[in-house]
Scaffold this motif. Structure first.
Motif, PDB file in Angstrom:
ATOM      1  N   GLN A 114       0.310  -0.903   0.145  1.00 36.13           N
ATOM      2  CA  GLN A 114      -0.034  -0.111   0.096  1.00 36.13           C
ATOM      3  C   GLN A 114       1.134   1.776   0.219  1.00 36.13           C
ATOM      4  N   SER A 115       1.922   1.446  -0.326  1.00 30.46           N
ATOM      5  CA  SER A 115       3.158   2.303  -0.044  1.00 30.46           C
ATOM      6  C   SER A 115       4.083   2.534  -1.143  1.00 30.46           C
ATOM      7  N   LYS A 116       3.891   1.578  -1.873  1.00 31.31           N
ATOM      8  CA  LYS A 116       5.092   1.487  -2.953  1.00 31.31           C
ATOM      9  C   LYS A 116       3.882   0.870  -4.281  1.00 31.31           C
ATOM     10  N   SER A 117       3.704   1.150  -5.839  1.00 31.73           N
ATOM     11  CA  SER A 117       3.222   0.858  -6.365  1.00 31.73           C
ATOM     12  C   SER A 117       3.919   0.075  -7.677  1.00 31.73           C
ATOM     13  N   ASN A 118       3.399  -1.757  -7.881  1.00 33.92           N
ATOM     14  CA  ASN A 118       3.722  -2.689  -8.684  1.00 33.92           C
ATOM     15  C   ASN A 118       4.906  -3.229  -7.765  1.00 33.92           C
ATOM     16  N   GLU A 119       4.989  -3.035  -6.277  1.00 33.67           N
ATOM     17  CA  GLU A 119       5.870  -3.632  -5.707  1.00 33.67           C
ATOM     18  C   GLU A 119       6.728  -5.151  -5.991  1.00 33.67           C
ATOM     19  N   ALA A 120       7.160  -5.868  -5.928  1.00 36.84           N
ATOM     20  CA  ALA A 120       7.260  -6.938  -6.580  1.00 36.84           C
ATOM     21  C   ALA A 120       7.662  -7.862  -5.163  1.00 36.84           C
ATOM     22  N   GLY A 121       6.327  -8.204  -5.424  1.00 42.02           N
ATOM     23  CA  GLY A 121       6.029  -9.516  -3.848  1.00 42.02           C
ATOM     24  C   GLY A 121       5.602 -10.386  -4.027  1.00 42.02           C
ATOM     25  N   TYR A 122       4.234 -10.824  -2.722  1.00 48.01           N
ATOM     26  CA  TYR A 122       3.712 -12.012  -3.234  1.00 48.01           C
ATOM     27  C   TYR A 122       2.796 -12.175  -1.934  1.00 48.01           C
ATOM     28  N   ASN A 123       1.875 -12.127  -1.659  1.00 46.30           N
ATOM     29  CA  ASN A 123       0.439 -12.289  -1.105  1.00 46.30           C
ATOM     30  C   ASN A 123      -0.146 -14.137  -1.064  1.00 46.30           C
ATOM     31  N   LEU A 124      -0.011 -14.738  -0.298  1.00 45.28           N
ATOM     32  CA  LEU A 124       0.060 -16.509   0.000  1.00 45.28           C
ATOM     33  C   LEU A 124      -0.922 -16.125   0.622  1.00 45.28           C
ATOM     34  N   ALA A 126      -3.791 -18.692   2.812  1.00 48.83           N
ATOM     35  CA  ALA A 126      -4.452 -20.356   3.827  1.00 48.83           C
ATOM     36  C   ALA A 126      -5.133 -21.384   2.528  1.00 48.83           C
ATOM     37  N   GLY A 127      -5.908 -20.586   1.847  1.00 49.68           N
ATOM     38  CA  GLY A 127      -7.164 -21.005   1.156  1.00 49.68           C
ATOM     39  C   GLY A 127      -7.177 -20.877  -0.369  1.00 49.68           C
ATOM     40  N   GLU A 128      -7.594 -21.909  -0.932  1.00 54.23           N
ATOM     41  CA  GLU A 128      -7.930 -21.732  -2.017  1.00 54.23           C
ATOM     42  C   GLU A 128      -8.567 -20.543  -2.843  1.00 54.23           C
ATOM     43  N   MET A 129      -8.142 -19.982  -3.576  1.00 51.51           N
ATOM     44  CA  MET A 129      -9.134 -18.817  -4.424  1.00 51.51           C
ATOM     45  C   MET A 129      -9.116 -17.974  -3.216  1.00 51.51           C
ATOM     46  N   PHE A 130      -7.807 -17.376  -3.248  1.00 49.94           N
ATOM     47  CA  PHE A 130      -7.474 -16.242  -1.877  1.00 49.94           C
ATOM     48  C   PHE A 130      -8.125 -15.933  -1.117  1.00 49.94           C
ATOM     49  N   THR A 131      -8.043 -16.900  -0.616  1.00 52.65           N
ATOM     50  CA  THR A 131      -9.152 -17.403   1.054  1.00 52.65           C
ATOM     51  C   THR A 131      -8.575 -17.718   1.875  1.00 52.65           C
ATOM     52  N   LYS A 132      -9.191 -16.949   3.311  1.00 56.65           N
ATOM     53  CA  LYS A 132      -9.079 -16.998   4.521  1.00 56.65           C
ATOM     54  C   LYS A 132      -7.290 -16.321   4.909  1.00 56.65           C
ATOM     55  N   LYS A 133      -6.689 -16.775   6.275  1.00 57.39           N
ATOM     56  CA  LYS A 133      -5.209 -15.937   6.111  1.00 57.39           C
ATOM     57  C   LYS A 133      -4.595 -15.814   5.395  1.00 57.39           C
ATOM     58  N   ASP A 134      -4.042 -14.459   4.639  1.00 59.56           N
ATOM     59  CA  ASP A 134      -3.342 -14.432   3.780  1.00 59.56           C
ATOM     60  C   ASP A 134      -1.628 -13.518   4.869  1.00 59.56           C
ATOM     61  N   LEU A 135      -0.716 -13.872   3.519  1.00 60.80           N
ATOM     62  CA  LEU A 135       1.304 -13.069   4.662  1.00 60.80           C
ATOM     63  C   LEU A 135       1.500 -12.532   3.049  1.00 60.80           C
ATOM     64  N   TYR A 136       1.751 -10.813   3.224  1.00 58.99           N
ATOM     65  CA  TYR A 136       2.007 -10.520   1.988  1.00 58.99           C
ATOM     66  C   TYR A 136       4.068 -10.223   2.516  1.00 58.99           C
ATOM     67  N   GLY A 137       4.569 -10.388   1.366  1.00 60.28           N
ATOM     68  CA  GLY A 137       5.917  -9.760   1.445  1.00 60.28           C
ATOM     69  C   GLY A 137       7.234  -9.922   0.745  1.00 60.28           C
ATOM     70  N   THR A 138       7.848  -9.506   0.226  1.00 59.07           N
ATOM     71  CA  THR A 138       8.788  -9.358  -1.211  1.00 59.07           C
ATOM     72  C   THR A 138      10.413  -9.400  -0.504  1.00 59.07           C
ATOM     73  N   SER A 139      10.848 -10.310   0.054  1.00 56.38           N
ATOM     74  CA  SER A 139      11.873 -11.186   0.606  1.00 56.38           C
ATOM     75  C   SER A 139      12.056 -12.576   0.664  1.00 56.38           C
ATOM     76  N   ASP A 140      12.764 -13.247   0.602  1.00 58.24           N
ATOM     77  CA  ASP A 140      12.735 -15.034   0.699  1.00 58.24           C
ATOM     78  C   ASP A 140      12.973 -14.723   2.119  1.00 58.24           C
ATOM     79  N   ILE A 141      12.564 -16.192   2.160  1.00 60.54           N
ATOM     80  CA  ILE A 141      12.253 -16.911   3.284  1.00 60.54           C
ATOM     81  C   ILE A 141      11.911 -19.086   3.763  1.00 60.54           C
ATOM     82  N   PRO A 142      13.469 -18.613   4.046  1.00 68.07           N
ATOM     83  CA  PRO A 142      13.808 -20.054   4.360  1.00 68.07           C
ATOM     84  C   PRO A 142      12.786 -20.827   4.845  1.00 68.07           C
TER      85      PRO A 142
END
Length: 213
Positions: A114-124, A126-142
């Motif tokens: 919500q602070s940078k347009s088209n920022e390279a990132g992902y929303n994960l 917990a449910g199919e079809m983008f439902t339930k809990k979500d997590l936004y990230g822009t970096s590696d997570i091992p």
């Protein structure tokens, strides 16, 4: 009398929405109308809304204008407890009528930064079809297990590709994902990839993610 009071409240909310637009500072926003073709009472959102009933907009949305990627759900809390109708609207200042899902939306939220347009990132999600809990990230997570985050669907935003792996530290079966749809104007662009079911890619568990493929 109740209907008159409700109409007055909605009109007050519409006035507030106009003030929000004039002072808009958020990258992504969604304006919703109670009637088709962008008519009727409207409200503008720039944050996740788990209960549209809080704004007296539960099951009232018939048309929408968005900047960014917005997911609309027919149940409160992003269909956390029921998987049913989900609609996503995306683009740069794009309008559409909600054919088939009009007057059925109870919650909504955006994907991306919500602070940078088209920022390279992902929303994960917990449910199919983008439902339930979500997590936004822009970096590696091992090791995603530290976030207790299941991954059943993914939205990619930006021009980077990402590798998702079943095991920690980027091991086991891995799948490369990137944006496949694009929109642009004279000021910016938007790159989006919608992956509704990780199972479609034979991924039944995601434990790590890293930038690039």
């Amino acid at each position: 009398m109740f209907n008159n009071m409700k109409s007055l409240l909605l009109l007050l909310l519409a006035t507030f929405a106009t003030q929000v637009k004039e002072g808009r500072s958020c990258v992504y926003w969604a304006r919703v109308w109670t009637e088709p073709n962008y008519q009727g009472v409207y409200y503008e959102f720039n944050e996740d809304v788990p209960y549209l009933s809080s704004y007296n907009f539960d099951n009232t949305i018939s048309s929408i204008q968005v900047n960014g990627v917005w997911i609309l759900y027919n149940e409160p809390e992003y269909n956390t407890y029921q998987t049913s109708i989900v609609h996503w609207a995306w683009g740069l200042d794009k309008k559409e009528n909600l054919h088939g899902t009009d007057n059925q939306i109870s919650s909504l939220r955006y994907a991306g930064s919500q602070s940078k347009s088209n920022e390279a990132g992902y929303n994960l999600y917990a449910g199919e079809m983008f439902t339930k809990k979500d997590l936004y990230g822009t970096s590696d997570i091992p090791d995603l297990s530290q976030f207790h985050q299941e991954v059943k669907s993914v939205i990619i935003i930006g021009q980077s590709s990402w590798t998702f792996c079943e095991q920690a530290n980027y091991s086991g079966r891995c799948v490369c994902m990137a944006a496949k749809q694009h929109d642009s104007n004279s000021l910016t662009r938007l790159d989006v990839g919608f992956y509704q079911r990780m199972s479609d890619y034979y991924m039944y568990n995601v434990t790590s993610v890293r930038k690039g493929c």
